[in-house]
Design a protein around this motif. Structure first.
Motif, PDB file in Angstrom:
ATOM      1  N   LYS A 182      50.718-118.685  16.963  1.00 23.43           N
ATOM      2  CA  LYS A 182      51.400-118.493  15.680  1.00 23.43           C
ATOM      3  C   LYS A 182      52.839-117.914  15.796  1.00 23.43           C
ATOM      4  O   LYS A 182      53.519-117.843  15.118  1.00 23.43           O
ATOM      5  CB  LYS A 182      50.365-117.584  14.857  1.00 23.43           C
ATOM      6  CG  LYS A 182      48.972-118.091  14.687  1.00 23.43           C
ATOM      7  CD  LYS A 182      49.187-119.612  13.984  1.00 23.43           C
ATOM      8  CE  LYS A 182      47.942-120.323  13.578  1.00 23.43           C
ATOM      9  NZ  LYS A 182      47.062-120.554  14.606  1.00 23.43           N
ATOM     10  N   ARG A 183      52.956-117.147  16.924  1.00 23.18           N
ATOM     11  CA  ARG A 183      53.979-116.362  17.150  1.00 23.18           C
ATOM     12  C   ARG A 183      55.370-117.472  17.390  1.00 23.18           C
ATOM     13  O   ARG A 183      56.389-117.192  16.695  1.00 23.18           O
ATOM     14  CB  ARG A 183      54.252-115.474  18.600  1.00 23.18           C
ATOM     15  CG  ARG A 183      55.411-114.733  18.636  1.00 23.18           C
ATOM     16  CD  ARG A 183      55.258-113.798  19.739  1.00 23.18           C
ATOM     17  NE  ARG A 183      54.119-112.650  19.484  1.00 23.18           N
ATOM     18  CZ  ARG A 183      54.166-111.741  18.949  1.00 23.18           C
ATOM     19  NH1 ARG A 183      55.514-111.295  18.459  1.00 23.18           N
ATOM     20  NH2 ARG A 183      53.193-110.834  18.545  1.00 23.18           N
ATOM     21  N   ARG A 210      54.469-106.222  10.391  1.00 18.21           N
ATOM     22  CA  ARG A 210      53.185-105.937  10.677  1.00 18.21           C
ATOM     23  C   ARG A 210      52.665-106.416  12.118  1.00 18.21           C
ATOM     24  O   ARG A 210      51.796-105.906  12.862  1.00 18.21           O
ATOM     25  CB  ARG A 210      52.101-106.087   9.481  1.00 18.21           C
ATOM     26  CG  ARG A 210      52.188-104.877   8.392  1.00 18.21           C
ATOM     27  CD  ARG A 210      51.005-105.173   7.574  1.00 18.21           C
ATOM     28  NE  ARG A 210      50.976-106.472   6.754  1.00 18.21           N
ATOM     29  CZ  ARG A 210      51.480-106.882   5.821  1.00 18.21           C
ATOM     30  NH1 ARG A 210      52.354-106.100   4.995  1.00 18.21           N
ATOM     31  NH2 ARG A 210      51.090-107.900   5.587  1.00 18.21           N
ATOM     32  N   ASN A 211      52.845-107.603  12.278  1.00 19.69           N
ATOM     33  CA  ASN A 211      52.625-108.659  13.183  1.00 19.69           C
ATOM     34  C   ASN A 211      53.721-108.669  14.380  1.00 19.69           C
ATOM     35  O   ASN A 211      53.272-109.310  15.484  1.00 19.69           O
ATOM     36  CB  ASN A 211      52.348-109.856  12.947  1.00 19.69           C
ATOM     37  CG  ASN A 211      51.170-110.089  11.955  1.00 19.69           C
ATOM     38  OD1 ASN A 211      50.011-110.205  12.520  1.00 19.69           O
ATOM     39  ND2 ASN A 211      51.208-109.980  10.676  1.00 19.69           N
ATOM     40  N   ASN A 212      54.666-107.734  14.208  1.00 18.84           N
ATOM     41  CA  ASN A 212      55.655-107.856  15.292  1.00 18.84           C
ATOM     42  C   ASN A 212      56.382-109.124  15.640  1.00 18.84           C
ATOM     43  O   ASN A 212      56.597-109.229  16.987  1.00 18.84           O
ATOM     44  CB  ASN A 212      55.171-107.028  16.759  1.00 18.84           C
ATOM     45  CG  ASN A 212      54.572-105.629  16.345  1.00 18.84           C
ATOM     46  OD1 ASN A 212      55.649-104.874  15.799  1.00 18.84           O
ATOM     47  ND2 ASN A 212      53.378-105.113  16.702  1.00 18.84           N
ATOM     48  N   TYR A 213      56.198-109.892  14.770  1.00 18.78           N
ATOM     49  CA  TYR A 213      56.829-111.275  15.142  1.00 18.78           C
ATOM     50  C   TYR A 213      58.630-110.999  15.031  1.00 18.78           C
ATOM     51  O   TYR A 213      59.067-110.331  14.508  1.00 18.78           O
ATOM     52  CB  TYR A 213      56.565-112.281  13.780  1.00 18.78           C
ATOM     53  CG  TYR A 213      55.076-112.897  13.938  1.00 18.78           C
ATOM     54  CD1 TYR A 213      54.408-112.937  15.270  1.00 18.78           C
ATOM     55  CD2 TYR A 213      54.634-112.891  12.813  1.00 18.78           C
ATOM     56  CE1 TYR A 213      53.097-113.280  15.042  1.00 18.78           C
ATOM     57  CE2 TYR A 213      53.011-113.380  12.791  1.00 18.78           C
ATOM     58  CZ  TYR A 213      52.601-113.435  13.937  1.00 18.78           C
ATOM     59  OH  TYR A 213      51.085-113.762  13.735  1.00 18.78           O
ATOM     60  N   LYS A 260      46.216-116.416  10.840  1.00 14.39           N
ATOM     61  CA  LYS A 260      45.361-115.296  10.459  1.00 14.39           C
ATOM     62  C   LYS A 260      46.298-113.926   9.772  1.00 14.39           C
ATOM     63  O   LYS A 260      47.286-113.892  10.248  1.00 14.39           O
ATOM     64  CB  LYS A 260      45.050-114.413  12.017  1.00 14.39           C
ATOM     65  CG  LYS A 260      43.908-113.407  11.863  1.00 14.39           C
ATOM     66  CD  LYS A 260      43.688-112.755  13.253  1.00 14.39           C
ATOM     67  CE  LYS A 260      42.743-111.852  13.129  1.00 14.39           C
ATOM     68  NZ  LYS A 260      42.204-111.100  14.433  1.00 14.39           N
ATOM     69  N   GLY A 261      45.819-113.336   8.749  1.00 15.21           N
ATOM     70  CA  GLY A 261      46.248-112.409   7.979  1.00 15.21           C
ATOM     71  C   GLY A 261      46.724-113.001   6.750  1.00 15.21           C
ATOM     72  O   GLY A 261      47.611-112.456   6.003  1.00 15.21           O
TER      73      GLY A 261
END
Length: 308
Positions: A182-183, A210-213, A260-261
């Protein structure tokens, strides 16, 4: 002089927006029709009302005075109409609502039957981004605002209408590995954003942070419709409100990519200032929504539950 109320309305809108194109859009008229009415109105005055410098239209000092007079005349006409309806025992007045841009897919369905029931009610609905919507409410320029994220610094009352879901979407023909990391979606595929001040943009940025992407490639467009068309064309992907892409999903122009999320779920809220002295029209509209919102949702938005 033989100017008409229609010409006064058109000229007033042109003076407000300083653009024939924007006035035609706001009035739901063609640009040539607006230009013709402006010319017919101008021909009745020996002094120019407007001037064009470069490619921009400006209102002259004399034109500004005429616009002020036109507004007074139109307000008096509205007052005559309202008093007539009041004498007949009918609900009358103006209902002013400011709506975030994606809310244009929502608010009309909650308005249409109310407006049909009350012919004496005039609707003024401005569709713009969240920051301007909140400013309009804060300045007491509107009765209500439709938002998906409540403003933090204003004391408001609210009526929750329905869920707002945001999904990651791509053009339908984009080939993605079944086990894609996903990243990589964010690091390798351009991400298309709304403009600063948009609630959708705030939600996207919050999810990415939030996901540090790391978003290496991104674009910025100023409307939900523009973002949708850019994604369909293959320019990139985006996180978009489901409410604005139903037809594109069903026509297989867009597809939802499970992440996810996601979806991000907020709620559409009709809000108003706690200190607001609501007009009889505004009170009647709240009562109407309280009695009918569940039926409206069932009739027009049940399809939302097909996407999770």
């Amino acid at each position: 002089m033989n100017y008409t109320l229609h010409q006064l309305q058109i000229y007033l809108k042109i003076s407000e927006l300083q653009s024939i194109t924007k006035a035609s859009e706001a009035l739901h008229l063609t640009q040539p029709a607006v230009s013709i009415q402006l010319k017919n109105f101008q021909d009745q005055f020996p002094i120019p009302l407007t001037e064009v410098v470069g490619r921009r239209l400006f209102i002259t000092d004399f034109g500004k005075e005429i616009a002020t007079a036109a507004e007074k005349i139109l307000n008096q006409v509205h007052e005559i109409n309202y008093r007539t309806l009041a004498y007949q025992g009918k609900l009358f007045g103006r209902l002013k609502i400011s709506v975030v841009s994606t809310g244009k897919y929502v608010m009309p369905y909650f308005m249409s039957d109310f407006m049909r029931r009350h012919e004496g009610v005039e609707l003024v609905m401005d569709v713009t981004n969240k920051s301007i919507v909140v400013q309009s409410l804060e300045k007491n320029e509107v009765d209500f605002a439709l938002v998906s994220v409540l403003p933090e610094k204003l004391h408001v009352d609210r009526m929750e209408l329905m869920p707002n879901k945001l999904f990651y979407v791509s053009d339908y023909d984009r080939t993605l590995p079944k086990s894609i990391i996903k990243r990589n979606l964010f690091e390798n595929i351009p991400l298309i954003y709304r403009e600063p001040g948009s609630a959708t943009r705030n939600a996207m940025e919050g999810f990415v942070d939030r996901n540090n992407y790391t978003v290496v490639k991104k674009m910025e467009l100023t409307s939900n419709e523009a973002v949708k068309q850019a994604v369909i064309s293959g320019l990139g992907c985006s996180i978009m409100p489901l409410i604005g892409i139903k037809n594109a999903l069903r026509n297989q122009d867009l597809k939802i990519v499970p992440i996810k999320g996601l979806p991000i779920i907020t709620n559409w809220n009709l809000i108003w200032l706690k200190s607001k002295n609501l007009s009889p029209v505004a009170v009647a509209f709240l009562e109407y929504l309280g009695q009918n919102k569940h039926q409206i949702i069932a009739e027009h938005f049940e399809w939302i539950h097909d996407f999770n």
